[in-house]
Design a protein around this motif. Sequence first.
Motif, PDB file in Angstrom:
ATOM      1  N   TYR A  56       5.078  22.787 -40.382  1.00  0.00           N
ATOM      2  CA  TYR A  56       3.698  22.624 -39.430  1.00  0.00           C
ATOM      3  C   TYR A  56       3.903  23.459 -39.519  1.00  0.00           C
ATOM      4  O   TYR A  56       5.342  23.782 -38.212  1.00  0.00           O
ATOM      5  N   GLU A  57       2.940  23.595 -38.826  1.00  0.00           N
ATOM      6  CA  GLU A  57       1.792  24.302 -37.289  1.00  0.00           C
ATOM      7  C   GLU A  57       1.647  23.917 -36.356  1.00  0.00           C
ATOM      8  O   GLU A  57       0.610  22.792 -36.810  1.00  0.00           O
ATOM      9  N   TYR A  58       2.062  24.858 -35.135  1.00  0.00           N
ATOM     10  CA  TYR A  58       1.473  23.490 -33.830  1.00  0.00           C
ATOM     11  C   TYR A  58       0.627  25.335 -33.284  1.00  0.00           C
ATOM     12  O   TYR A  58       1.563  25.984 -31.904  1.00  0.00           O
ATOM     13  N   PRO A  59      -0.105  26.057 -33.162  1.00  0.00           N
ATOM     14  CA  PRO A  59      -0.709  27.128 -32.357  1.00  0.00           C
ATOM     15  C   PRO A  59      -1.128  26.773 -30.835  1.00  0.00           C
ATOM     16  O   PRO A  59      -1.782  25.269 -30.907  1.00  0.00           O
ATOM     17  N   PHE A  60      -0.716  27.488 -30.069  1.00  0.00           N
ATOM     18  CA  PHE A  60      -1.266  27.989 -29.077  1.00  0.00           C
ATOM     19  C   PHE A  60      -1.122  28.882 -28.043  1.00  0.00           C
ATOM     20  O   PHE A  60      -1.259  29.953 -29.461  1.00  0.00           O
ATOM     21  N   PHE A  87      -0.284  26.861 -21.076  1.00  0.00           N
ATOM     22  CA  PHE A  87      -0.626  27.231 -22.544  1.00  0.00           C
ATOM     23  C   PHE A  87      -1.780  26.565 -22.225  1.00  0.00           C
ATOM     24  O   PHE A  87      -1.973  25.471 -21.812  1.00  0.00           O
ATOM     25  N   PHE A  88      -2.725  26.565 -23.289  1.00  0.00           N
ATOM     26  CA  PHE A  88      -3.885  25.699 -23.857  1.00  0.00           C
ATOM     27  C   PHE A  88      -4.315  26.314 -24.971  1.00  0.00           C
ATOM     28  O   PHE A  88      -3.400  26.897 -26.659  1.00  0.00           O
ATOM     29  N   GLU A  95     -10.190  30.809 -22.435  1.00  0.00           N
ATOM     30  CA  GLU A  95     -10.171  31.009 -21.890  1.00  0.00           C
ATOM     31  C   GLU A  95      -9.508  29.645 -21.126  1.00  0.00           C
ATOM     32  O   GLU A  95     -10.090  28.453 -22.066  1.00  0.00           O
ATOM     33  N   PRO A  96      -7.962  29.858 -20.677  1.00  0.00           N
ATOM     34  CA  PRO A  96      -7.628  28.107 -20.477  1.00  0.00           C
ATOM     35  C   PRO A  96      -8.786  27.419 -19.531  1.00  0.00           C
ATOM     36  O   PRO A  96      -9.148  27.771 -18.732  1.00  0.00           O
ATOM     37  N   PRO A  97      -8.361  26.234 -19.214  1.00  0.00           N
ATOM     38  CA  PRO A  97      -9.614  25.027 -18.834  1.00  0.00           C
ATOM     39  C   PRO A  97      -8.923  24.954 -16.961  1.00  0.00           C
ATOM     40  O   PRO A  97      -8.322  25.718 -17.134  1.00  0.00           O
TER      41      PRO A  97
END
Length: 361
Positions: free
Chosen positions: A34-38, A272-273, A279-281
């Motif tokens: 499983y991959e969880y990109p961030f 982390f976003f 861009e992050p919120p």
Amino acid sequence: MVSVCGHTDSYAFILFYSIAYSQCSWDELEPGYYEYPFALKFPNVNYPPSMEEPAGFSIRYIWSAQADGPGLQSGLKSREFITPYRPIIVSVADKEWVYKTTLMKDKKQALAEVQAKLYKQTFCPDESFVMQLNMITLQSDLKIANIVYRFRKHYEGKMLVQQGTAFRESIRTIVKDNISLSSSYPTQISETISFNVPTRLVSPSFTSRHTRVFYDILFQVSIEYGGLFKTNYLTEFAIPISIANLPSDQLLLIPDLTSIQHYRNSTECPTFFDPVLDEPPAPHGLPSELIGPLTAALINPHQPEEQPPSYFSLPELPPQFEIRKERKEKTVFLNRQAKNAYHSIDLPEATIIPGLFDEEW
């Protein structure tokens, strides 16, 4: 990107976000890949550079992934990955300066006058260091036999403990060379010294709460004196220099560079976003130091005294005035080896300066 890999006889669990007034649910993951990109963005803050010296005062930036266990049980944690980090420090504009000193023997007899002309005060890696060294002996029977110079990096660490201040230092020589004198055993010299500032092991000069990194050029001068039976006397002096990693003429090439804060003046933490976003919120909330005055200003001082207090003590501030997520620091002094310590084999005791309780450098 975080990858979760399970075997045929193992399972992993993924937890959903928990909130303060409720437990969180979880789902079971079948064995597989499983991959969880961030994405991660650092705030406009200069954190201390990575360092492994002096022993016991290392600074590391470590990545790890963790899967929490169901029902508050222990989870799984990946191996740790260390990423080198260096803050962005701009050099000052080129400014010529002259270093002067007198070489002494046993602090009583003057041997020679030194004058070193440097064309800059701050240097960046991969730049050329150039200086003019002038030296003249003060007695006719004194001759300059040899000169060795070292470009050195100093590491210092200190921390307040119950007895006083724990202190440790180390010095690493980055460049070493001899000066080829134009004549044999001269009474005066005028030599140009130049070398390329390496990129390896050269991080910006920086002071943090517990560590300090600074540089100098150490000169060791061998002076011959005497008549029939000549003797060599070794003396030395050090010229301080500063290291940055961005030339001053490139200041405007990096957006918002002039708004960077020192990490001790900011409690902002990396964000982390979702990697699909550029861009992050925008962050919500205010720094914790502003919450108290705002709360006091918004509370109505004319509330009737007979009104019972709220059981939950819910805040009266609107959501945009809530406390922002902030970085928190924890300091612990150990007189034994820390887990996974870099210097796990030989870590000498720190020097304790009794009665000194001062964190300032």
